[in-house]
Scaffold this motif. Structure first.
Motif, PDB file in Angstrom:
ATOM      1  N   CYS A 175       0.930  -1.164   0.091  1.00  0.00           N
ATOM      2  CA  CYS A 175       0.052   0.010   0.017  1.00  0.00           C
ATOM      3  C   CYS A 175       0.832   1.321  -0.031  1.00  0.00           C
ATOM      4  O   CYS A 175       2.052   1.129   0.357  1.00  0.00           O
ATOM      5  N   ALA A 176       0.566   2.397  -0.332  1.00  0.00           N
ATOM      6  CA  ALA A 176       1.402   3.456  -0.434  1.00  0.00           C
ATOM      7  C   ALA A 176       1.743   4.063   0.875  1.00  0.00           C
ATOM      8  O   ALA A 176       1.060   3.824   2.067  1.00  0.00           O
ATOM      9  N   GLY A 177       3.032   4.277   1.144  1.00  0.00           N
ATOM     10  CA  GLY A 177       3.583   4.693   2.332  1.00  0.00           C
ATOM     11  C   GLY A 177       4.062   3.681   3.175  1.00  0.00           C
ATOM     12  O   GLY A 177       4.549   3.864   4.275  1.00  0.00           O
ATOM     13  N   CYS A 178       3.983   2.386   2.837  1.00  0.00           N
ATOM     14  CA  CYS A 178       4.172   1.125   3.659  1.00  0.00           C
ATOM     15  C   CYS A 178       5.585   1.029   3.865  1.00  0.00           C
ATOM     16  O   CYS A 178       6.651   1.248   2.772  1.00  0.00           O
ATOM     17  N   GLY A 179       6.087   0.909   5.157  1.00  0.00           N
ATOM     18  CA  GLY A 179       7.487   0.592   5.458  1.00  0.00           C
ATOM     19  C   GLY A 179       8.252  -0.211   4.719  1.00  0.00           C
ATOM     20  O   GLY A 179       9.522  -0.322   4.690  1.00  0.00           O
ATOM     21  N   ASN A 180       7.350  -1.532   4.289  1.00  0.00           N
ATOM     22  CA  ASN A 180       8.141  -2.411   3.521  1.00  0.00           C
ATOM     23  C   ASN A 180       9.253  -2.255   2.274  1.00  0.00           C
ATOM     24  O   ASN A 180      10.126  -2.547   2.115  1.00  0.00           O
ATOM     25  N   GLY A 181       8.706  -0.910   1.507  1.00  0.00           N
ATOM     26  CA  GLY A 181       9.403  -0.684   0.491  1.00  0.00           C
ATOM     27  C   GLY A 181      10.613   0.068   1.068  1.00  0.00           C
ATOM     28  O   GLY A 181      11.764  -0.043   0.354  1.00  0.00           O
ATOM     29  N   ILE A 182      10.691   0.743   2.159  1.00  0.00           N
ATOM     30  CA  ILE A 182      11.947   1.204   2.638  1.00  0.00           C
ATOM     31  C   ILE A 182      12.822   0.294   2.953  1.00  0.00           C
ATOM     32  O   ILE A 182      14.082   0.319   2.830  1.00  0.00           O
ATOM     33  N   ILE A 183      12.290  -0.802   3.771  1.00  0.00           N
ATOM     34  CA  ILE A 183      13.304  -1.759   4.018  1.00  0.00           C
ATOM     35  C   ILE A 183      14.010  -2.811   2.866  1.00  0.00           C
ATOM     36  O   ILE A 183      15.087  -3.020   2.765  1.00  0.00           O
ATOM     37  N   ALA A 184      12.913  -2.891   1.618  1.00  0.00           N
ATOM     38  CA  ALA A 184      13.482  -3.530   0.514  1.00  0.00           C
ATOM     39  C   ALA A 184      14.618  -2.644  -0.150  1.00  0.00           C
ATOM     40  O   ALA A 184      15.722  -3.268  -0.366  1.00  0.00           O
ATOM     41  N   GLN A 185      14.523  -1.389   0.042  1.00  0.00           N
ATOM     42  CA  GLN A 185      15.481  -0.638  -0.684  1.00  0.00           C
ATOM     43  C   GLN A 185      16.717  -0.526   0.130  1.00  0.00           C
ATOM     44  O   GLN A 185      17.716  -0.717  -0.360  1.00  0.00           O
ATOM     45  N   SER A 186      16.663  -0.669   1.605  1.00  0.00           N
ATOM     46  CA  SER A 186      17.828  -0.761   2.539  1.00  0.00           C
ATOM     47  C   SER A 186      18.510  -1.972   2.091  1.00  0.00           C
ATOM     48  O   SER A 186      19.802  -1.954   2.318  1.00  0.00           O
ATOM     49  N   ILE A 187      17.758  -3.019   1.904  1.00  0.00           N
ATOM     50  CA  ILE A 187      18.502  -4.399   1.783  1.00  0.00           C
ATOM     51  C   ILE A 187      19.152  -4.212   0.525  1.00  0.00           C
ATOM     52  O   ILE A 187      20.559  -4.436   0.330  1.00  0.00           O
ATOM     53  N   LEU A 188      18.479  -4.050  -0.610  1.00  0.00           N
ATOM     54  CA  LEU A 188      19.401  -3.583  -2.000  1.00  0.00           C
ATOM     55  C   LEU A 188      20.488  -2.694  -1.791  1.00  0.00           C
ATOM     56  O   LEU A 188      21.538  -2.960  -2.614  1.00  0.00           O
ATOM     57  N   ARG A 189      20.386  -1.674  -0.983  1.00  0.00           N
ATOM     58  CA  ARG A 189      21.538  -0.562  -1.119  1.00  0.00           C
ATOM     59  C   ARG A 189      22.702  -1.207  -0.331  1.00  0.00           C
ATOM     60  O   ARG A 189      23.867  -1.034  -0.772  1.00  0.00           O
ATOM     61  N   ALA A 190      22.471  -2.203   0.526  1.00  0.00           N
ATOM     62  CA  ALA A 190      23.366  -2.797   1.601  1.00  0.00           C
ATOM     63  C   ALA A 190      24.244  -3.806   0.432  1.00  0.00           C
ATOM     64  O   ALA A 190      25.631  -3.759   0.583  1.00  0.00           O
ATOM     65  N   VAL A 191      23.374  -4.651  -0.333  1.00  0.00           N
ATOM     66  CA  VAL A 191      24.029  -5.476  -1.350  1.00  0.00           C
ATOM     67  C   VAL A 191      24.873  -4.602  -2.283  1.00  0.00           C
ATOM     68  O   VAL A 191      25.963  -4.837  -2.668  1.00  0.00           O
ATOM     69  N   ASP A 192      24.327  -3.460  -2.641  1.00  0.00           N
ATOM     70  CA  ASP A 192      25.141  -2.526  -3.520  1.00  0.00           C
ATOM     71  C   ASP A 192      26.329  -2.130  -3.118  1.00  0.00           C
ATOM     72  O   ASP A 192      27.454  -2.091  -3.739  1.00  0.00           O
ATOM     73  N   GLU A 193      26.305  -1.683  -1.973  1.00  0.00           N
ATOM     74  CA  GLU A 193      27.327  -0.890  -1.142  1.00  0.00           C
ATOM     75  C   GLU A 193      28.494  -2.138  -0.703  1.00  0.00           C
ATOM     76  O   GLU A 193      29.620  -1.854  -0.866  1.00  0.00           O
ATOM     77  N   LEU A 194      28.074  -3.199  -0.594  1.00  0.00           N
ATOM     78  CA  LEU A 194      29.025  -4.400  -0.235  1.00  0.00           C
ATOM     79  C   LEU A 194      29.742  -4.988  -1.462  1.00  0.00           C
ATOM     80  O   LEU A 194      30.503  -5.649  -1.590  1.00  0.00           O
ATOM     81  N   GLU A 195      29.184  -4.343  -2.672  1.00  0.00           N
ATOM     82  CA  GLU A 195      29.622  -4.931  -3.983  1.00  0.00           C
ATOM     83  C   GLU A 195      29.667  -6.479  -4.046  1.00  0.00           C
ATOM     84  O   GLU A 195      30.520  -6.881  -4.409  1.00  0.00           O
ATOM     85  N   MET A 196      28.660  -6.753  -3.577  1.00  0.00           N
ATOM     86  CA  MET A 196      28.316  -8.098  -3.758  1.00  0.00           C
ATOM     87  C   MET A 196      27.670  -8.559  -4.609  1.00  0.00           C
ATOM     88  O   MET A 196      26.793  -7.722  -5.509  1.00  0.00           O
ATOM     89  N   ASP A 197      27.602  -9.920  -5.461  1.00  0.00           N
ATOM     90  CA  ASP A 197      26.723 -10.354  -6.399  1.00  0.00           C
ATOM     91  C   ASP A 197      25.406 -10.892  -5.795  1.00  0.00           C
ATOM     92  O   ASP A 197      25.414 -11.763  -5.030  1.00  0.00           O
ATOM     93  N   ILE A 198      24.382 -10.166  -6.213  1.00  0.00           N
ATOM     94  CA  ILE A 198      23.159 -10.493  -5.635  1.00  0.00           C
ATOM     95  C   ILE A 198      22.795 -12.121  -6.131  1.00  0.00           C
ATOM     96  O   ILE A 198      21.778 -12.603  -5.299  1.00  0.00           O
ATOM     97  N   ASP A 199      23.591 -12.526  -7.186  1.00  0.00           N
ATOM     98  CA  ASP A 199      23.204 -14.075  -7.304  1.00  0.00           C
ATOM     99  C   ASP A 199      23.823 -14.838  -6.214  1.00  0.00           C
ATOM    100  O   ASP A 199      23.476 -16.146  -6.357  1.00  0.00           O
TER     101      ASP A 199
END
Ligand code: TPP
Ligand code: SF4
Ligand code: SF4
Ligand code: SF4
Ligand code: MG
Lengths: 70, 272
Positions: free
Chosen positions: B21-45
């Motif tokens: 739903c609009a404004g749900c915190g789940n989207g912020i958590i999703a983004q935080s996880i992806l940002r962590a993977v990105d900053e760690l320079e790890m392969d999401i695979d």
């Protein structure tokens, strides 16, 4: 540069609420989804702090330095 | 000229719009996880994301363009344990809701922590059963009026970080969606940590929690997270009444203990 993806935006207002420089405002415009997306009203004050992008739950807002075409 | 969102590359093609739903915190958590993977320079695979049932279970599935195992209600930690034991090289991250992980899944949670198996468990805690209509759960604050507690919740909520710590987790943190930057840093630490890591994210459900309990919309809820959070580093200096209604955030523990997969490998070597 601030870009709002109106197809992804759900109109929650978090970006507007957490912008420390009042760069954004909810607009009166209605998108295809029937929501009011934000609009940029004051880009010159944007510090590229990243809050709007960080708190957007729907990846609908992006900020970045405008790439120059050489 | 278009600027591309730096995290779009991790999103499964065709699933750009989240299920929230609009404004749900789940989207912020999703983004935080992806940002962590990105900053760690790890392969999401190299990751396997495991979730159960509930709104929060849709954080990785099908949104992340990675291996995602969307399992049954309460069981993601059990499935994740199997994945990790069968191939310890994989980085296994469980992302699910409070009801899923600590109500129906509570036993899996404490026993995985006790075993100290190398998993990262992220609990999106909205204090309620969001998906099924806002029923009370074991994380709902006392006194709260929910769909199933019209006269107020008579029970006390679990303190998840202390539960995880007491059960044996080696890394434990709590943040709110307002602390998305600190959350990203914590996820990076948890991913790199050998052993059972647990992060609780207090997250807004503006629809089933906010609307029903009077907590307000997504903006109000996040502004209150900002106002009511206290760093764990400052807790000792505060009196009990000053901590009333506060959310204690920060890292609760970061310790070294023997990890299950490594102990199994050592045992194999020993017995030949
Ligand atoms: C075995 C079983 N029992 C009950 C349900 C109904 N059910 C679906 S989601 C859910 C609660 C989810 O709560 P939570 O994990 O907090 O997720 P949220 O929706 O709040 O993110 C329940 C009880 C189910 N799907 N399976
Ligand atoms: S980057 Fe910061 S200052 Fe610029 S619009 Fe976003 S929140 Fe406002
Ligand atoms: S935070 Fe994102 S979804 Fe919410 S109004 Fe702003 S751009 Fe739209
Ligand atoms: S019901 Fe609540 S938790 Fe579920 S998607 Fe909607 S806002 Fe998020
Ligand atoms: Mg929940």
């Amino acid at each position: 540069m601030i870009e709002i993806n109106e197809e992804l935006c759900k109109g929650c207002g978090l970006c507007v609420a957490f912008c420390p420089k009042d760069v954004l405002k909810m607009s009166n415009k209605l998108t295809k989804k029937g929501i009011h997306p934000p609009e940029v009203i004051n880009e010159k004050d944007c510090t590229l702090c990243g809050n709007c992008m960080l708190y957007c739950p729907d990846l609908a807002i992006v900020i970045g330095k405008e790439e120059k075409i050489v | 000229m278009k600027i591309v969102h730096p995290l779009i590359k991790y999103v499964r093609p065709g699933f750009l719009s989240t299920t929230n739903c609009a404004g749900c915190g789940n989207g912020i958590i999703a983004q935080s996880i992806l940002r962590a993977v990105d900053e760690l320079e790890m392969d999401i695979d190299d990751f396997v994301f495991v979730s159960g049932i509930g709104c929060a279970a849709w954080i990785p599935s099908p949104f992340f363009n990675a291996d995602v195992l969307h399992t049954t209600h309460g069981r993601p930690i059990a499935f994740a344990t199997g994945v990790k034991l069968s191939n310890p090289k994989l980085r296994v991250m469980v992302v699910s809701g409070d009801g899923d992980l600590v109500a129906i899944g509570g036993n899996h949670f404490i026993h995985a922590a006790r075993r100290n198996i190398d998993l990262t468990v992220i609990c999106a805690n909205n204090g309620i059963y969001g998906m099924t209509g806002g029923q009370v759960g074991p994380t709902t604050p006392s006194g709260l009026k929910t769909a199933t507690t019209p006269y107020g919740n008579l029970e006390r909520p679990f303190d998840l970080p202390n539960l995880a710590k007491a059960a044996g987790a080696v890394y434990v943190a709590r943040w709110t969606t307002y602390h998305a930057r600190q959350l990203t840093k914590s996820i990076k630490r948890a991913v790199q940590k050998k052993g059972f890591s647990f992060i609780e994210v207090i997250s807004q459900c503006p629809v089933q929690f906010g609307r029903r309990t009077g907590a307000g919309n997504a903006v109000t809820m996040m502004q209150n997270y900002k106002k009511n959070s206290v760093s764990i580093k400052k807790v000792d200096k505060l009196k009990e009444n000053e901590l009333k209604g506060k959310i204690i955030v920060g890292e609760f523990i970061d310790r070294e203990e023997p990890e299950l997969c490594e102990e199994i490998a050592k045992m194999r070597e020993r017995i030949g």
